[in-house]
Design a protein around this motif. Structure first.
Motif, short mmCIF file in Angstrom:
data_model
loop_
_atom_site.label_atom_id
_atom_site.label_comp_id
_atom_site.label_asym_id
_atom_site.label_seq_id
_atom_site.Cartn_x
_atom_site.Cartn_y
_atom_site.Cartn_z
N LEU A 223 1.12 -0.85 0.38
CA LEU A 223 -0.09 -0.10 0.34
C LEU A 223 0.99 0.99 -0.09
N THR A 224 2.29 1.43 0.10
CA THR A 224 3.16 2.42 0.14
C THR A 224 3.88 2.85 -0.84
N ASN A 225 3.79 0.98 -1.10
CA ASN A 225 5.85 0.95 -2.29
C ASN A 225 5.80 2.16 -3.46
N GLN A 226 6.07 2.35 -4.54
CA GLN A 226 5.65 3.56 -5.32
C GLN A 226 5.70 2.51 -6.47
N ARG A 227 6.00 1.12 -6.08
CA ARG A 227 6.37 0.26 -7.06
C ARG A 227 4.95 -0.78 -7.02
N SER A 228 4.18 -1.31 -6.13
CA SER A 228 2.98 -1.82 -6.21
C SER A 228 2.17 -1.28 -6.35
N VAL A 229 1.76 0.29 -5.82
CA VAL A 229 0.78 1.15 -5.60
C VAL A 229 -0.21 1.19 -6.27
N SER A 230 0.89 1.44 -8.09
CA SER A 230 -0.35 1.73 -8.73
C SER A 230 -0.92 0.35 -9.05
N GLU A 231 -0.59 -0.52 -9.10
CA GLU A 231 -1.27 -2.17 -9.00
C GLU A 231 -2.03 -2.32 -8.53
N VAL A 232 -2.25 -1.88 -6.78
CA VAL A 232 -2.97 -2.10 -5.87
C VAL A 232 -4.49 -1.50 -6.51
N LYS A 233 -3.99 -0.41 -6.82
CA LYS A 233 -5.47 0.92 -7.02
C LYS A 233 -6.23 0.14 -8.40
N VAL A 234 -5.15 0.39 -8.97
CA VAL A 234 -6.13 -0.59 -10.26
C VAL A 234 -7.28 -1.64 -10.04
N LEU A 235 -6.77 -2.66 -8.78
CA LEU A 235 -7.29 -3.73 -9.03
C LEU A 235 -7.99 -3.73 -7.97
N GLY A 236 -7.93 -2.23 -7.12
CA GLY A 236 -8.92 -2.25 -6.07
C GLY A 236 -8.55 -3.40 -5.07
N LEU A 237 -7.38 -3.79 -4.77
CA LEU A 237 -6.94 -4.47 -3.70
C LEU A 237 -7.28 -3.65 -2.08
N ALA A 238 -6.97 -2.41 -2.33
CA ALA A 238 -6.44 -1.60 -1.13
C ALA A 238 -7.23 -1.64 0.43
N PRO A 239 -8.95 -1.81 0.10
CA PRO A 239 -9.45 -2.49 1.13
C PRO A 239 -9.48 -4.01 1.84
N LEU A 240 -9.18 -4.95 1.02
CA LEU A 240 -8.85 -5.97 0.77
C LEU A 240 -7.48 -6.32 2.16
N LEU A 241 -6.59 -5.12 1.46
CA LEU A 241 -5.50 -5.31 2.20
C LEU A 241 -5.47 -4.66 3.88
N VAL A 242 -6.04 -3.67 3.41
CA VAL A 242 -6.44 -2.78 4.70
C VAL A 242 -6.65 -3.55 6.16
N GLU A 243 -8.16 -4.19 5.62
CA GLU A 243 -8.98 -5.28 6.10
C GLU A 243 -7.92 -6.54 6.90
N LYS A 244 -7.49 -6.97 5.90
CA LYS A 244 -6.43 -7.74 7.13
C LYS A 244 -5.67 -7.41 7.35
N PHE A 245 -4.45 -6.49 7.50
CA PHE A 245 -4.02 -5.72 8.39
C PHE A 245 -4.05 -5.35 9.39
N ARG A 246 -5.91 -4.41 9.04
CA ARG A 246 -6.58 -4.26 10.70
C ARG A 246 -6.23 -5.70 11.37
N VAL A 247 -6.98 -6.46 10.96
CA VAL A 247 -7.85 -8.28 11.59
C VAL A 247 -6.49 -8.63 12.42
N PHE A 248 -5.40 -8.79 12.11
CA PHE A 248 -4.54 -9.08 12.31
C PHE A 248 -3.81 -8.14 13.57
N MET A 249 -4.33 -6.80 13.34
CA MET A 249 -2.97 -5.88 14.25
C MET A 249 -4.55 -6.01 15.49
#
Length: 266
Positions: A223-249
C-alpha cells in the motif's frame, strides 16, 4: 482469542540461562569496559536505597534521643544529614552515568550485532532465502535484532538493580523487625513464579506472531511502495489489504490487553 499459558519448565530455565550467558559473553567480548562500568553503576544503585533507609533510621533515633537537649541536636544530626544528601546526589549521578553508558552500549551493540548478521547473511546460500521454512527467521533478523539485544541487556541490569535493592532493603527490615521478613516469605516465591510465567507468555506470544507480522509488513509495503501502489489501486485491492492488516493488529491488541491485565492484577 488465544493467549499462551504453558507452565514454565526446567528446559525454559535452562534455555533462558544459556541465552543470558551467551549474551553476556558476547557483550563482554565486544565492550568489556562499558559492561564493567554498567556493573559498577548497578551495584551502587542497588545499595543506595538501603543506605538512605539506614540514615533515615539513625536520624529518627537521634531526634528521639535528643528531644530534650536542643543544644546538641544539630551537632549530632548534621553528619547524618550530610550523608543523606551525599547519598541522594550519588543516586542522581549514578542515574546519569547509567543512561550515558547504556546509550553508548546500545550504539556499539547496534554496530557490532548488525555487522555480524550481515556477515552471516553474506555467507548463506541463495536457497536459504528462498526456502519457506526460514522466512520467519529472516523476518525476525530484519526487525532490528541489535535493539532487542541491547534491550535484553538493559532489562537484565534493571532486574539486577531491583534485586539488589530488594535484598538490601529486606536486610534493613530484618535488622529492625525480623518477623516482618518472615511474614513476607510466603508471598515472594509465588510472585516470582507469576512474573516468570507472565514474561514467558509475552515472549511466546510475540514469537508466534512472526508469520502474521511478516504478512502485515507485506500489506503495508503493497500500500505504500511506489512500485506496487499503482497495481493495488487498479485492481482495487486496497480495502482488502487494509482489512487484513486491521484484523491482525486487532488480534495482537486483544492478546496484549489480556496479558497487560494479568500483569496489573497479579
Amino acid at each position: 482469542m488465544r493467549v499462551t499459558t504453558q507452565r514454565p519448565t526446567w528446559e525454559d530455565f535452562r534455555s533462558l540461562l544459556k541465552s543470558g550467558l551467551w549474551t553476556v559473553r558476547e557483550t563482554w567480548a565486544m565492550h568489556a569496559s562499558l559492561v564493567l562500568g554498567l556493573g559498577l553503576v548497578t551495584v551502587v544503585r542497588g545499595l543506595i536505597p538501603a543506605g538512605l533507609a539506614l540514615v533515615l533510621r539513625r536520624l529518627i533515633n537521634l531526634a528521639a534521643e535528643t528531644a530534650g537537649q536542643p543544644t546538641n541536636v544539630m551537632s549530632l544530626l548534621l553528619p547524618w544529614l550530610l550523608l543523606a544528601l551525599g547519598l541522594t546526589v550519588a543516586e542522581a549521578v549514578s542515574g546519569l552515568f547509567y543512561r550515558y553508558l547504556i546509550q553508548r552500549l546500545t550504539d556499539d551493540v547496534d554496530l557490532s550485532i548488525n555487522t555480524k548478521i550481515l556477515d552471516h547473511a553474506a555467507r548463506l546460500d541463495v536457497a536459504f532465502f528462498e526456502d519457506p521454512r526460514f522466512q520467519d527467521v529472516i523476518h525476525r533478523a530484519q526487525q532490528n535484532t541489535a535493539h532487542h539485544f541491547s534491550r535484553f541487556i538493559a532489562d537484565t541490569l534493571t532486574f539486577a538493580t531491583q534485586l539488589a535493592q530488594t535484598i538490601t532493603l529486606v536486610g534493613v527490615l530484618a535488622s529492625i523487625e525480623p518477623w516482618a521478613v518472615v511474614a513476607l516469605i510466603p508471598f515472594i516465591f509465588p510472585q516470582l513464579r507469576f512474573q516468570w510465567r507472565l514474561s514467558r507468555s509475552h515472549y511466546l506470544e510475540e514469537h508466534s506472531r512472526a508469520t502474521k507480522r511478516r504478512w502485515s509488513h507485506y500489506f503495508v509495503t503493497l500500500l505504500t511502495n511506489q512500485r506496487s501502489v499503482s497495481e493495488v489501486k487498479v485492481l482495487g485491492l486496497a480495502p482488502l489489504l487494509v482489512e487484513k492488516f486491521r484484523v491482525f493488529m486487532m488480534e495482537f491488541r486483544d492478546q496484549n490487553r489480556t496479558l497487560y491485565f494479568r500483569g496489573l492484577v497479579g
